[in-house]
Design a protein around this motif. Structure first.
Motif, PDB file in Angstrom:
ATOM      1  N   LEU A 263      -5.286   3.378   0.446  1.00 11.60           N
ATOM      2  CA  LEU A 263      -4.531   2.798   0.129  1.00 11.60           C
ATOM      3  C   LEU A 263      -3.561   4.376   0.379  1.00 11.60           C
ATOM      4  CD1 LEU A 263      -5.179   0.218  -3.041  1.00 11.60           C
ATOM      5  CD2 LEU A 263      -3.967   0.222  -0.723  1.00 11.60           C
TER       6      LEU A 263
ATOM      7  N   LEU B  78      -4.346  -5.650  -3.952  1.00 13.38           N
ATOM      8  CA  LEU B  78      -2.741  -5.095  -3.980  1.00 13.38           C
ATOM      9  C   LEU B  78      -1.722  -5.057  -5.638  1.00 13.38           C
ATOM     10  CD1 LEU B  78      -2.366  -4.773  -0.475  1.00 13.38           C
ATOM     11  CD2 LEU B  78      -3.409  -3.507  -1.389  1.00 13.38           C
TER      12      LEU B  78
ATOM     13  N   ALA C 155      -4.082  -1.424   4.799  1.00 11.80           N
ATOM     14  CA  ALA C 155      -4.326  -2.109   3.010  1.00 11.80           C
ATOM     15  C   ALA C 155      -5.423  -3.362   3.937  1.00 11.80           C
ATOM     16  CB  ALA C 155      -3.054  -2.575   3.040  1.00 11.80           C
TER      17      ALA C 155
ATOM     18  N   ALA D 157       0.594  -1.148   0.264  1.00 16.36           N
ATOM     19  CA  ALA D 157       0.066   0.736  -0.097  1.00 16.36           C
ATOM     20  C   ALA D 157       0.949   1.056   0.084  1.00 16.36           C
ATOM     21  CB  ALA D 157      -0.963   0.500   0.805  1.00 16.36           C
TER      22      ALA D 157
END
Length: 91
Positions: A44, A57, A49, A14
């Protein structure tokens, strides 16, 4: 491997996403192109996350033009395996 390691890896991913988005102009357009709701995009950008899964992701990183390369190595003796995220330096 435990949940803390997974959360740490997702947080590191993130962070890379947030750094990449902040470096992109115009940022609002970049966020829109990721296909995320505004709340999740903001999450984010704050390097949070939680609620994201790893493959999600990875897809976001790919949409930002980044390759995700996974390398598996044997753990050092006398310790269990672990998860680490490392950003390669630009060449």
């Amino acid at each position: 491997m435990n949940d803390d390691q997974i959360l740490q890896a997702k947080t590191q991913l993130a962070n890379i996403i947030a750094e990449t988005v902040r470096a992109t102009h115009p940022m609002a357009e970049t966020i829109a192109n990721l296909g995320l709701e505004q709340e999740r995009a903001a999450q984010l950008l704050c390097c949070n996350a939680e609620g994201f899964i790893l493959d999600e992701l990875f897809r976001i990183l790919n949409k930002l033009g980044l390759d995700v390369i996974i390398t598996i190595v044997r753990a050092q003796e006398n310790r269990p395996g672990c998860i680490r995220v490392a950003r390669a330096t630009e060449v």
